[in-house]
Design a protein around this motif. Structure first.
Motif, PDB file in Angstrom:
ATOM      1  N   LEU A  39     -14.942   8.496  -2.040  1.00  0.00           N
ATOM      2  CA  LEU A  39     -14.887   8.001  -3.402  1.00  0.00           C
ATOM      3  C   LEU A  39     -13.618   8.356  -4.241  1.00  0.00           C
ATOM      4  CD1 LEU A  39     -18.947   8.413  -4.348  1.00  0.00           C
ATOM      5  CD2 LEU A  39     -17.397   6.375  -3.641  1.00  0.00           C
ATOM      6  N   MET A  40     -13.097   9.697  -4.102  1.00  0.00           N
ATOM      7  CA  MET A  40     -12.084  10.013  -4.741  1.00  0.00           C
ATOM      8  C   MET A  40     -10.621   9.405  -4.234  1.00  0.00           C
ATOM      9  SD  MET A  40     -12.309  14.167  -5.232  1.00  0.00           S
ATOM     10  CE  MET A  40     -12.710  14.775  -3.562  1.00  0.00           C
ATOM     11  N   PHE A  41     -10.904   8.919  -2.860  1.00  0.00           N
ATOM     12  CA  PHE A  41      -9.517   8.202  -2.192  1.00  0.00           C
ATOM     13  C   PHE A  41      -9.642   6.809  -2.728  1.00  0.00           C
ATOM     14  CE2 PHE A  41      -7.850   6.539   1.777  1.00  0.00           C
ATOM     15  CZ  PHE A  41      -6.751   7.161   1.892  1.00  0.00           C
ATOM     16  N   ALA A  42     -10.735   6.309  -2.953  1.00  0.00           N
ATOM     17  CA  ALA A  42     -10.824   4.785  -3.235  1.00  0.00           C
ATOM     18  C   ALA A  42     -10.757   4.688  -4.932  1.00  0.00           C
ATOM     19  CB  ALA A  42     -12.208   4.333  -3.187  1.00  0.00           C
ATOM     20  N   PHE A  43     -11.153   5.679  -5.700  1.00  0.00           N
ATOM     21  CA  PHE A  43     -10.781   5.891  -6.893  1.00  0.00           C
ATOM     22  C   PHE A  43      -9.410   5.995  -7.177  1.00  0.00           C
ATOM     23  CE2 PHE A  43     -10.263   8.112 -10.831  1.00  0.00           C
ATOM     24  CZ  PHE A  43     -10.976   7.626 -11.981  1.00  0.00           C
ATOM     25  N   SER A  44      -8.801   6.955  -6.569  1.00  0.00           N
ATOM     26  CA  SER A  44      -7.145   7.103  -6.455  1.00  0.00           C
ATOM     27  C   SER A  44      -6.537   5.597  -6.257  1.00  0.00           C
ATOM     28  CB  SER A  44      -6.654   8.110  -5.621  1.00  0.00           C
ATOM     29  OG  SER A  44      -6.724   7.643  -4.210  1.00  0.00           O
TER      30      SER A  44
END
Length: 216
Positions: free
Chosen positions: A22-27
């Motif tokens: 999720l952090m990867f996609a959010f970034s």
């Protein structure tokens, strides 16, 4: 059915993997508007549901346990490999992580994240200058970020199908489709003829490899 230890109940892995993806996609996506947050929230729900079954509680395997045990005697339902249902159903032997579907899933995931990143970069600069995003991925399809999310979801479904995520997938497709139509209505209102010309030559979701033209 025999097993040395269960591959489930690993809630720390559920949290860790969900957070990483999720952090990867959010970034890459960097949601800003309410629409962006709806898009990302739906994606997040899919990811959490996936990892809950992958490492926490294998709901799909429990629901299908009777049928799986009858059709595949000796199948260890509590092993990690059993969760790769496509490999089991297709009769693949050996480690599922090296099977063709699992390898294909990496292609979908890798290109999905790549497309999400490059599309956001184009959109960011277009928004800063109050212009239409028409370069990069936007030169080929009108909604590359939605397509990127779908590719990522497909990648995960090739790896680890569950009843819940399979049910969520068409719902998410419909949601992204509606969001795309709403977004286009706003762009048409804001940019007028410029958007109409762009839409006429650029497909909505599926690139045209022949003559360019609008596509749904």
């Amino acid at each position: 059915m025999t097993h040395d230890t269960s591959a489930y109940g690993l809630w720390s892995l559920v949290i860790l993997n969900s957070a990483i993806f999720l952090m990867f996609a959010f970034s890459f996506f960097k949601p800003q508007t309410a629409r962006d947050w709806r898009t990302f929230s739906a994606f997040a729900a899919f990811i959490v549901a996936l990892f809950v079954e992958m490492y926490g509680f294998p709901l799909t395997l429990y629901v299908l346990a009777g049928w799986l045990q009858t059709r595949y005697p000796g199948l260890d339902l509590l092993s990690h490999n059993s969760g790769h249902l496509w490999s089991t159903l297709l009769g693949e032997k050996g480690d599922a992580h090296f099977g063709p579907l699992h390898i294909a899933s990496y292609v979908f995931l890798g290109y999905g994240f790549y497309l999400l990143s490059t599309a956001w970069n184009v959109l960011y600069h277009a928004q800063r200058h109050n212009t239409l995003a028409t370069t990069g991925a936007y030169a080929h399809i009108r909604h590359p970020q939605y397509v990127a999310f779908v590719l990522i979801l497909l990648g995960f479904l090739l790896q680890w199908p569950t009843l819940l995520t399979l049910a969520m997938f068409p719902i998410l497709l419909a949601m992204y489709g509606r969001l795309a139509v709403t977004e286009e209505a706003e762009m048409r209102k804001h940019f007028g003829a410029a958007f109409d010309a762009y839409a006429a030559r650029t497909p909505r979701f599926i690139p045209s490899f022949g003559k360019k033209g609008a596509a749904a």
